[in-house]
Scaffold this motif. Sequence first.
Motif, PDB file in Angstrom:
ATOM      1  N   ASP A 515       0.826  -1.205   0.000  1.00  0.00           N
ATOM      2  CA  ASP A 515       0.000   0.000   0.000  1.00  0.00           C
ATOM      3  C   ASP A 515       0.860   1.254   0.000  1.00  0.00           C
ATOM      4  N   GLU A 516       1.881   1.298   0.858  1.00  0.00           N
ATOM      5  CA  GLU A 516       2.772   2.461   0.916  1.00  0.00           C
ATOM      6  C   GLU A 516       3.524   2.635  -0.400  1.00  0.00           C
ATOM      7  N   ALA A 517       3.974   1.526  -0.967  1.00  0.00           N
ATOM      8  CA  ALA A 517       4.742   1.593  -2.213  1.00  0.00           C
ATOM      9  C   ALA A 517       3.887   2.131  -3.358  1.00  0.00           C
ATOM     10  N   TRP A 518       2.640   1.660  -3.461  1.00  0.00           N
ATOM     11  CA  TRP A 518       1.763   2.171  -4.516  1.00  0.00           C
ATOM     12  C   TRP A 518       1.478   3.668  -4.310  1.00  0.00           C
ATOM     13  N   LYS A 519       1.284   4.076  -3.091  1.00  0.00           N
ATOM     14  CA  LYS A 519       1.023   5.495  -2.818  1.00  0.00           C
ATOM     15  C   LYS A 519       2.195   6.351  -3.257  1.00  0.00           C
ATOM     16  N   ASP A 520       3.412   5.940  -2.901  1.00  0.00           N
ATOM     17  CA  ASP A 520       4.594   6.706  -3.286  1.00  0.00           C
ATOM     18  C   ASP A 520       4.826   6.646  -4.790  1.00  0.00           C
ATOM     19  N   TYR A 521       4.529   5.489  -5.394  1.00  0.00           N
ATOM     20  CA  TYR A 521       4.731   5.361  -6.832  1.00  0.00           C
ATOM     21  C   TYR A 521       3.772   6.254  -7.613  1.00  0.00           C
ATOM     22  N   ILE A 522       2.498   6.229  -7.265  1.00  0.00           N
ATOM     23  CA  ILE A 522       1.524   7.058  -7.990  1.00  0.00           C
ATOM     24  C   ILE A 522       1.868   8.534  -7.833  1.00  0.00           C
ATOM     25  N   ARG A 523       2.242   8.945  -6.639  1.00  0.00           N
ATOM     26  CA  ARG A 523       2.670  10.337  -6.442  1.00  0.00           C
ATOM     27  C   ARG A 523       3.871  10.648  -7.335  1.00  0.00           C
ATOM     28  N   GLU A 524       4.836   9.741  -7.345  1.00  0.00           N
ATOM     29  CA  GLU A 524       6.052   9.985  -8.113  1.00  0.00           C
ATOM     30  C   GLU A 524       5.752  10.104  -9.600  1.00  0.00           C
ATOM     31  N   ARG A 525       4.896   9.243 -10.122  1.00  0.00           N
ATOM     32  CA  ARG A 525       4.592   9.325 -11.548  1.00  0.00           C
ATOM     33  C   ARG A 525       3.828  10.605 -11.865  1.00  0.00           C
ATOM     34  N   ARG A 526       2.932  11.002 -10.982  1.00  0.00           N
ATOM     35  CA  ARG A 526       2.159  12.222 -11.239  1.00  0.00           C
ATOM     36  C   ARG A 526       3.048  13.454 -11.315  1.00  0.00           C
ATOM     37  N   VAL A 527       4.053  13.559 -10.463  1.00  0.00           N
ATOM     38  CA  VAL A 527       4.892  14.763 -10.487  1.00  0.00           C
ATOM     39  C   VAL A 527       6.010  14.649 -11.513  1.00  0.00           C
ATOM     40  N   GLU A 528       6.571  13.466 -11.675  1.00  0.00           N
ATOM     41  CA  GLU A 528       7.647  13.288 -12.651  1.00  0.00           C
ATOM     42  C   GLU A 528       7.141  13.450 -14.072  1.00  0.00           C
ATOM     43  N   MET A 529       5.950  12.938 -14.359  1.00  0.00           N
ATOM     44  CA  MET A 529       5.409  12.917 -15.719  1.00  0.00           C
ATOM     45  C   MET A 529       4.317  13.959 -15.930  1.00  0.00           C
ATOM     46  N   ALA A 530       4.142  14.882 -14.993  1.00  0.00           N
ATOM     47  CA  ALA A 530       3.112  15.911 -15.153  1.00  0.00           C
ATOM     48  C   ALA A 530       3.307  16.661 -16.466  1.00  0.00           C
ATOM     49  N   TYR A 531       2.213  16.950 -17.128  1.00  0.00           N
ATOM     50  CA  TYR A 531       2.208  17.761 -18.355  1.00  0.00           C
ATOM     51  C   TYR A 531       2.997  17.101 -19.482  1.00  0.00           C
ATOM     52  N   GLU A 532       2.933  15.758 -19.541  1.00  0.00           N
ATOM     53  CA  GLU A 532       3.580  15.039 -20.644  1.00  0.00           C
ATOM     54  C   GLU A 532       2.604  14.114 -21.363  1.00  0.00           C
ATOM     55  N   GLY A 533       1.301  14.229 -21.072  1.00  0.00           N
ATOM     56  CA  GLY A 533       0.314  13.431 -21.780  1.00  0.00           C
ATOM     57  C   GLY A 533       0.239  11.988 -21.341  1.00  0.00           C
ATOM     58  N   ASP A 534       0.820  11.667 -20.195  1.00  0.00           N
ATOM     59  CA  ASP A 534       0.918  10.282 -19.743  1.00  0.00           C
ATOM     60  C   ASP A 534      -0.140   9.891 -18.723  1.00  0.00           C
ATOM     61  N   ILE A 535      -0.530  10.796 -17.843  1.00  0.00           N
ATOM     62  CA  ILE A 535      -1.200  10.410 -16.601  1.00  0.00           C
ATOM     63  C   ILE A 535      -2.598   9.847 -16.825  1.00  0.00           C
ATOM     64  N   TYR A 536      -3.304  10.315 -17.834  1.00  0.00           N
ATOM     65  CA  TYR A 536      -4.635   9.747 -18.082  1.00  0.00           C
ATOM     66  C   TYR A 536      -4.539   8.253 -18.366  1.00  0.00           C
ATOM     67  N   TRP A 537      -3.610   7.862 -19.233  1.00  0.00           N
ATOM     68  CA  TRP A 537      -3.449   6.446 -19.575  1.00  0.00           C
ATOM     69  C   TRP A 537      -2.970   5.657 -18.360  1.00  0.00           C
ATOM     70  N   SER A 538      -2.158   6.267 -17.524  1.00  0.00           N
ATOM     71  CA  SER A 538      -1.722   5.602 -16.301  1.00  0.00           C
ATOM     72  C   SER A 538      -2.910   5.349 -15.375  1.00  0.00           C
ATOM     73  N   TYR A 539      -3.798   6.334 -15.248  1.00  0.00           N
ATOM     74  CA  TYR A 539      -4.975   6.133 -14.403  1.00  0.00           C
ATOM     75  C   TYR A 539      -5.849   4.987 -14.909  1.00  0.00           C
ATOM     76  N   LEU A 540      -5.963   4.846 -16.221  1.00  0.00           N
ATOM     77  CA  LEU A 540      -6.746   3.726 -16.738  1.00  0.00           C
ATOM     78  C   LEU A 540      -6.112   2.400 -16.323  1.00  0.00           C
ATOM     79  N   ARG A 541      -4.787   2.320 -16.392  1.00  0.00           N
ATOM     80  CA  ARG A 541      -4.113   1.095 -15.932  1.00  0.00           C
ATOM     81  C   ARG A 541      -4.389   0.852 -14.458  1.00  0.00           C
ATOM     82  N   TRP A 542      -4.206   1.888 -13.656  1.00  0.00           N
ATOM     83  CA  TRP A 542      -4.357   1.722 -12.206  1.00  0.00           C
ATOM     84  C   TRP A 542      -5.771   1.288 -11.842  1.00  0.00           C
ATOM     85  N   GLY A 543      -6.754   1.817 -12.566  1.00  0.00           N
ATOM     86  CA  GLY A 543      -8.119   1.372 -12.331  1.00  0.00           C
ATOM     87  C   GLY A 543      -8.313  -0.086 -12.699  1.00  0.00           C
ATOM     88  N   LYS A 544      -7.678  -0.522 -13.773  1.00  0.00           N
ATOM     89  CA  LYS A 544      -7.764  -1.923 -14.174  1.00  0.00           C
ATOM     90  C   LYS A 544      -7.107  -2.838 -13.141  1.00  0.00           C
TER      91      LYS A 544
END
Length: 624
Positions: A515-544
Amino acid sequence: MNTRPFDTLDSDRAYSSLETFQAVLSRCYADVLGYYSGQYANMEAYTPNGIKSDLHNRDDFPTESGIDANTWNAGQGRFVQLRRINLVIENAENSELLSDASRTEIIAAARFLRGLMYFDMTRKMGRFVPVNRVFELTDTTDMRIPLTKDVAESYDYVMQDINAGIDGLPETDLSGKLTRYAALAYKSRIALQAYAYTKDEGYLTECINAANEVIESNQYALTSDYENMFLFDGKDDKEIILNRQYLKLNTTVGNFNEMISVVPNVKNDEVTGSGGSPLLNNPKGRSFEGWAVYFPTQDLVDQYLVIDQQDGRAKNWFETSQYLNNVIELPASELEYNAFTINPDYDGTSATTEYIGYHPVPERDDLGSNSKGEKIVRYGKVTTDAKINEIMYNNRDMRFYATIVYDSCIWLTNELVTLCVQGNLWSGVRKDKSSSWYTTVSNYYWRKAVANVEPRVYYNNKIDYQFILIRLGEVYLNMAEAKLLKGDITGAIAALNETRTKHGGLPPSTASSLDEAWKDYIRERRVEMAYEGDIYWSYLRWGKYGGPANYGAAPGSVIRDLDKPVHKIQIKKDRKEFFIGQITVNNAWNRNFTTKRYLYPIPRSFMNGRAAYGIIDTQNPGWE
């Protein structure tokens, strides 16, 4: 007089030399890579990281009111572009003019581009018409190709072409050209999406192996200048694996939403008219003359951790000692209409009249609740000599300063930007307009990938520009995600710490539970990849995936972060008081996500056209 066209190639000349092959292949690059560039602003607005809004309109996509099978077309078919790619492949296979090495490379590049074309259709609609040959007009029977039967078959086609690219592309080439490592980096991305929709665990192994090969090649390194990497001056940064460049010879600011649609349009008489300050310097004309409709949200800002000045740990800004020792939080019910606005001409006695020249903060629509909950989610007052903007924005993750324009920072033509109430670029600077008439709706602007232009950002001013299509930072994160899915928490944290420490300047994550690892990972991807067109597709994966990737929900459930409002901040002029609340303009708070949106609809017009020729396709679930 020789009147043949010199700006096009006919079929006899298109494949008559290595140079003409490369010219046609360049057109194939443009056909395909456009689906992976120019997506920063729009795609970010589909996520909690961003919003698209002007004074009169919202973006309907996040509310799902703008999507249906009759009007929505995510690009099913693309037969013209596929024919061009297939012509390159077949002519290269049959050419006696090309060397073996040139033939191999051209076919590999074309097949990789076809794989990327198929991937874009698959991630959007799940199925497509696989056209892997050139048809003649007489091939009427062979042309009756059904859609792929399911997402798994679609990814089989995608990976066949991606792997062909990996096998035949060179390890190095000029900037902007496809290489083996660009293909491997994309494979690490594609394999994650394929696993999410097929649950074939072989894709996780493929993701990790592809990422490792890129990393261990030692051809790329995480940048020491994160902000500059996204500007044209950073086009040769060692972190970039593949980019797409545009030269000012034929490129203007107005060509890119990422420029013209994120810079505000404000002049000094509007600053003065709203009681704002300081006045803009206006060097060489208007400093800010864009048409901003895309903005980052408080939700994204909250993801950038702050270093606690007492214990040195990375925390949410509202959990740090500098916040807790200087700020008291109060119930939202204690916040009154117009409490933040300094207005000498208005005594606050009228409950209905909005005065001219000053917009009230909070607005009436900021107060109370709606079906998504309380509109104001945090309200606080500073009780010491400190200022809330310094408490909130100092000592942040370094990527914050490279990505977000915030209150009291310097931007573009060396302007001091103030985003407090009655600041010079705040949401209400256009007199009685509450927000977003080419000014921010959240009291933040995008800085990442927004270049300074001489003499200013203006639609027809020339610009050199680049989009980063894939880079090493993403490769590390793709590997981290695959390792999380395999239960390798230690390996996943080691991978995400590469970007967290080097780009963010943060202490490493010490997460030890899933649980902690996923929380830190999602935060990290959101800030590292912000404004690069990635996060919507990542959210679809995470929901799956479900579980810790989506707040404990079952796989394939509603994605919580796509189903809730996004938020703004209002900071009082003296920086002693603030609130965070839903962005309510044009009912933008009413974001919704239903499970049918895991795939876009197959356009009904496309299906009807094929039905007329006896090809019967089924619609994606929920869009019938």
